[in-house]
Scaffold this motif. Structure first.
Motif, PDB file in Angstrom:
ATOM      1  N   LEU A 116       0.819  -1.208   0.000  1.00  0.00           N
ATOM      2  CA  LEU A 116       0.000   0.000   0.000  1.00  0.00           C
ATOM      3  C   LEU A 116       0.856   1.262   0.000  1.00  0.00           C
ATOM      4  CD1 LEU A 116      -2.710  -1.211   2.536  1.00  0.00           C
ATOM      5  CD2 LEU A 116      -2.755  -1.325   0.044  1.00  0.00           C
ATOM      6  N   PHE A 117       2.142   1.101   0.287  1.00  0.00           N
ATOM      7  CA  PHE A 117       3.093   2.208   0.186  1.00  0.00           C
ATOM      8  C   PHE A 117       4.470   1.629  -0.043  1.00  0.00           C
ATOM      9  CE2 PHE A 117       3.309   1.354   4.761  1.00  0.00           C
ATOM     10  CZ  PHE A 117       4.657   1.503   5.064  1.00  0.00           C
ATOM     11  N   ASP A 118       5.379   2.469  -0.517  1.00  0.00           N
ATOM     12  CA  ASP A 118       6.753   2.067  -0.787  1.00  0.00           C
ATOM     13  C   ASP A 118       7.591   2.340   0.458  1.00  0.00           C
ATOM     14  OD1 ASP A 118       9.390   1.761  -1.585  1.00  0.00           O
ATOM     15  OD2 ASP A 118       9.166   2.957  -3.414  1.00  0.00           O
ATOM     16  N   PRO A 119       8.042   1.286   1.134  1.00  0.00           N
ATOM     17  CA  PRO A 119       8.810   1.498   2.364  1.00  0.00           C
ATOM     18  C   PRO A 119      10.098   2.303   2.157  1.00  0.00           C
ATOM     19  CG  PRO A 119       8.457  -0.864   1.975  1.00  0.00           C
ATOM     20  CD  PRO A 119       7.843  -0.116   0.831  1.00  0.00           C
ATOM     21  N   ALA A 120      10.742   2.157   1.004  1.00  0.00           N
ATOM     22  CA  ALA A 120      11.971   2.908   0.745  1.00  0.00           C
ATOM     23  C   ALA A 120      11.711   4.407   0.729  1.00  0.00           C
ATOM     24  CB  ALA A 120      12.603   2.452  -0.564  1.00  0.00           C
ATOM     25  N   LYS A 121      10.571   4.801   0.174  1.00  0.00           N
ATOM     26  CA  LYS A 121      10.225   6.230   0.127  1.00  0.00           C
ATOM     27  C   LYS A 121       9.795   6.738   1.507  1.00  0.00           C
ATOM     28  CE  LYS A 121       8.873   6.460  -4.706  1.00  0.00           C
ATOM     29  NZ  LYS A 121       7.770   6.551  -5.649  1.00  0.00           N
ATOM     30  N   THR A 122       9.127   5.880   2.260  1.00  0.00           N
ATOM     31  CA  THR A 122       8.626   6.292   3.561  1.00  0.00           C
ATOM     32  C   THR A 122       9.725   6.325   4.626  1.00  0.00           C
ATOM     33  OG1 THR A 122       6.450   5.408   3.038  1.00  0.00           O
ATOM     34  CG2 THR A 122       6.942   5.739   5.374  1.00  0.00           C
ATOM     35  N   TYR A 123      10.572   5.299   4.636  1.00  0.00           N
ATOM     36  CA  TYR A 123      11.590   5.175   5.682  1.00  0.00           C
ATOM     37  C   TYR A 123      12.995   5.486   5.213  1.00  0.00           C
ATOM     38  CZ  TYR A 123       7.740   2.639   7.883  1.00  0.00           C
ATOM     39  OH  TYR A 123       6.531   2.283   8.394  1.00  0.00           O
ATOM     40  N   GLY A 124      13.170   5.653   3.908  1.00  0.00           N
ATOM     41  CA  GLY A 124      14.497   5.905   3.363  1.00  0.00           C
ATOM     42  C   GLY A 124      15.247   4.605   3.093  1.00  0.00           C
ATOM     43  N   GLY A 125      16.333   4.731   2.359  1.00  0.00           N
ATOM     44  CA  GLY A 125      17.222   3.592   2.115  1.00  0.00           C
ATOM     45  C   GLY A 125      16.700   2.613   1.176  1.00  0.00           C
TER      46      GLY A 125
END
Length: 148
Positions: free
Chosen positions: A139-148
Motif C-alpha cells: 500500500l506504500f513504498d517502504p523505501a520512500k517512507t523510511y528511506g534507504g
C-alpha cells in the motif's frame, strides 16, 4: 518516565476483577495482538512495556516497545499510519492484550508497506515447505517512507 500498574491480586481478582493488573514478563513486556476494528483482520503483533501501555490508554493511539531498538515507539510516528484504538481488551490472566484499531493513511500496518504483518502463510504437512504469499499488495513504498 516510570509507570506502574497495580500488582495482580488473587486468582479471582485477576480473572474476574475490574482492575487492570497486567502480568508483564521477566523483561517487563506484555504481548499485544492488533486487529482492524472494521474487518477483524490481524494486522500485527508487538510488545508493550508499562510506559507503552499507559501511553496507549492515555492517548488512544497505539504505542509499543521496540525490543530491537530498546525504546518506546508510537505506531505511525514515521509513516503516518497511526493506529487509533477503538477498543483494547485484556485476556483472562492479563498477560496478553488485544487492540482493535483504525489505521490512518493508506491503512497499512506493516513496515513492509502491506496492510498486515501476516502476509505469508505457513503450509502444513511438511516442515520446511516454502511460505506462501497472501495479501501481498503493498500500500506504500517502504523505501520512500523510511528511506534507504
Amino acid at each position: 518516565m516510570t509507570v506502574t500498574f497495580p500488582a495482580p491480586g488473587s486468582h479471582d481478582e485477576l480473572e474476574e476483577g475490574q482492575r487492570l493488573t497486567p502480568k508483564f514478563d521477566r523483561d517487563g513486556l506484555v504481548g499485544a495482538i492488533v486487529t482492524d476494528v472494521e474487518t477483524g483482520d490481524v494486522l500485527m503483533f508487538a510488545h508493550m512495556n508499562a510506559e507503552a501501555l499507559a501511553a496507549t490508554i492515555e492517548t488512544g493511539v497505539a504505542h509499543f516497545f521496540s525490543r530491537s531498538r530498546g525504546k518506546l515507539w508510537r505506531k505511525g510516528e514515521t509513516s503516518g499510519h497511526e493506529m487509533s484504538v477503538a477498543e483494547m481488551r485484556v485476556d483472562c490472566d492479563q498477560d496478553a492484550l488485544w487492540l482493535r484499531v483504525r489505521v490512518a493513511g493508506t491503512g497499512a500496518a506493516c513496515h513492509t508497506g502491506r496492510k498486515s504483518c501476516f502476509y505469508r502463510a505457513v503450509p502444513t504437512g511438511e516442515v520446511g515447505a516454502p511460505l506462501r504469499l497472501v495479501d501481498d499488495a503493498r500500500l506504500f513504498d517502504p523505501a520512500k517512507t523510511y528511506g534507504g
